[in-house]
Design an enzyme around this catalytic site. Structure first.
Site, short mmCIF file in Angstrom:
data_model
loop_
_atom_site.label_atom_id
_atom_site.label_comp_id
_atom_site.label_asym_id
_atom_site.label_seq_id
_atom_site.Cartn_x
_atom_site.Cartn_y
_atom_site.Cartn_z
N ASP A 1 -18.18 -27.80 -9.30
CA ASP A 1 -19.45 -28.46 -9.61
C ASP A 1 -19.49 -28.62 -11.14
O ASP A 1 -19.24 -27.65 -11.86
CB ASP A 1 -20.58 -27.55 -9.11
CG ASP A 1 -21.83 -28.29 -8.65
OD1 ASP A 1 -21.70 -29.38 -8.07
OD2 ASP A 1 -22.93 -27.74 -8.87
N HIS B 1 -28.61 -33.19 -16.22
CA HIS B 1 -28.43 -33.69 -14.86
C HIS B 1 -29.75 -33.79 -14.10
O HIS B 1 -30.60 -32.89 -14.19
CB HIS B 1 -27.45 -32.79 -14.08
CG HIS B 1 -26.89 -33.44 -12.86
ND1 HIS B 1 -27.38 -33.20 -11.61
CD2 HIS B 1 -25.91 -34.35 -12.73
CE1 HIS B 1 -26.70 -33.95 -10.73
NE2 HIS B 1 -25.80 -34.65 -11.39
N CYS C 1 -22.79 -27.25 -0.35
CA CYS C 1 -21.55 -27.98 -0.64
C CYS C 1 -20.49 -27.81 0.44
O CYS C 1 -19.76 -28.75 0.74
CB CYS C 1 -21.03 -27.59 -2.01
SG CYS C 1 -22.12 -28.27 -3.31
N ASP D 1 -16.31 -24.72 -4.97
CA ASP D 1 -17.28 -24.24 -5.97
C ASP D 1 -17.35 -22.72 -6.14
O ASP D 1 -18.45 -22.15 -6.22
CB ASP D 1 -18.69 -24.78 -5.65
CG ASP D 1 -18.79 -26.30 -5.71
OD1 ASP D 1 -17.78 -26.95 -6.03
OD2 ASP D 1 -19.87 -26.83 -5.41
N LYS E 1 -17.12 -32.67 -9.43
CA LYS E 1 -18.15 -33.49 -8.79
C LYS E 1 -19.50 -33.22 -9.43
O LYS E 1 -19.70 -32.17 -10.02
CB LYS E 1 -18.18 -33.22 -7.29
CG LYS E 1 -18.49 -31.77 -6.96
CD LYS E 1 -18.41 -31.51 -5.48
CE LYS E 1 -18.74 -30.09 -5.15
NZ LYS E 1 -20.09 -29.65 -5.55
N HIS F 1 -21.70 -30.51 -14.00
CA HIS F 1 -22.85 -31.34 -14.36
C HIS F 1 -23.00 -31.50 -15.88
O HIS F 1 -22.83 -30.53 -16.62
CB HIS F 1 -24.14 -30.69 -13.84
CG HIS F 1 -24.20 -30.52 -12.36
ND1 HIS F 1 -23.99 -31.55 -11.47
CD2 HIS F 1 -24.48 -29.43 -11.59
CE1 HIS F 1 -24.14 -31.10 -10.23
NE2 HIS F 1 -24.43 -29.82 -10.28
C1 VGL Z 1 -24.31 -26.44 -4.79
C2 VGL Z 1 -26.55 -26.77 -5.09
C3 VGL Z 1 -26.32 -27.48 -6.24
C4 VGL Z 1 -23.21 -25.84 -3.97
C5 VGL Z 1 -24.05 -27.16 -5.94
O1 VGL Z 1 -22.09 -25.64 -4.49
O2 VGL Z 1 -23.47 -25.53 -2.78
N1 VGL Z 1 -25.55 -26.26 -4.37
N2 VGL Z 1 -25.06 -27.67 -6.67
ZN ZN Z 2 -24.74 -28.53 -8.57
#
Ligand code: VGL
Ligand code: ZN
Length: 201
Positions: free
Chosen positions: A50, A56, A155, A12, A110, A52
């Site tokens: 990430d 979401h 994550c 991410d 994801k 969404h």
């Molecule tokens: C993440 C919160 C929501 C991350 C992703 O990449 O750590 N944290 N979505």
């Molecule tokens: Zn997220």
């Protein structure tokens, strides 16, 4: 140094997790040059993104009575609510412009199901819906997963724990991660790694 059976999992490294983004992780952009350099030493690299939909259910805006960083009860358990972030096909969801890993072999997206969040690169937050990454890595014959990226305490943490549960040797290179650090979540991640036999380098 890194072997044929090692894979670097870059988690991410997207605009919304960097300063100026919707869910900025302090110092998030600092990991970019470190990860670029690290990735050059690996024979195999996988990226996660990430990703969404706009409505979401992990977004506080989907819960009228709630604010970001509060918790909501979902069908799979408690879920931290976030500012809207990493919406599909927006600038915030793009990788940081300086992330340069031409040898990355797979990008796994994801969190694309509106009703379930997915911190881990392996399983969604119901802890049972697979992303397919476990099967992919197993079928490719990888033995060790090395995790870096954003955020260390969300994550990266959940991805490393699931990699270990799936039987991979697992390592997290903390210098190439940054934390959101909500209510001691970074320390909780370090403790969990020690408990689960995940190497923190
Ligand atoms: C993440 C919160 C929501 C991350 C992703 O990449 O750590 N944290 N979505
Ligand atoms: Zn997220």
């Amino acid at each position: 140094m890194w072997k044929e059976t090692d894979v670097l999992l870059v988690i991410d490294v997207q605009n919304d997790f960097c300063p100026g983004g919707k869910l900025a992780v302090p110092g998030g952009e600092e990991v970019v040059p470190l990860i670029n350099r690290l990735a050059r030493g690996f024979k195999h690299v996988v990226l996660t993104q990430d990703w969404h939909p706009a409505e979401h259910k992990s977004f506080a805006t989907a819960h009228p009575a709630k604010n970001p960083f509060e918790t909501a009860m979902m069908h799979y358990g408690p879920q931290t609510l976030w500012p809207d972030h990493c919406i599909q096909d927006t600038h915030g969801a793009e990788f940081h412009k300086d992330l340069h890993i031409p040898n990355a072999e797979l990008i796994i997206r994801k969190g694309f199901r509106a009703e379930i969040d997915s911190y881990s690169a392996f399983f969604e937050n119901d802890r049972t819906t697979p992303t397919g990454l476990g099967g992919y890595l197993t079928e490719r014959g990888f033995r060790k997963v090395v995790c870096v990226g954003l955020a260390f305490d969300y994550c990266v943490r959940f991805s490393a724990e699931d990699a270990r549960k799936l039987g991979f040797d697992t390592e997290v290179i903390e210098a190439a991660c940054r934390s959101i650090d909500l209510d001691g979540s970074a320390d909780a991640a370090r403790r969990s790694f020690a408990e689960h036999g995940i190497v923190l380098a």
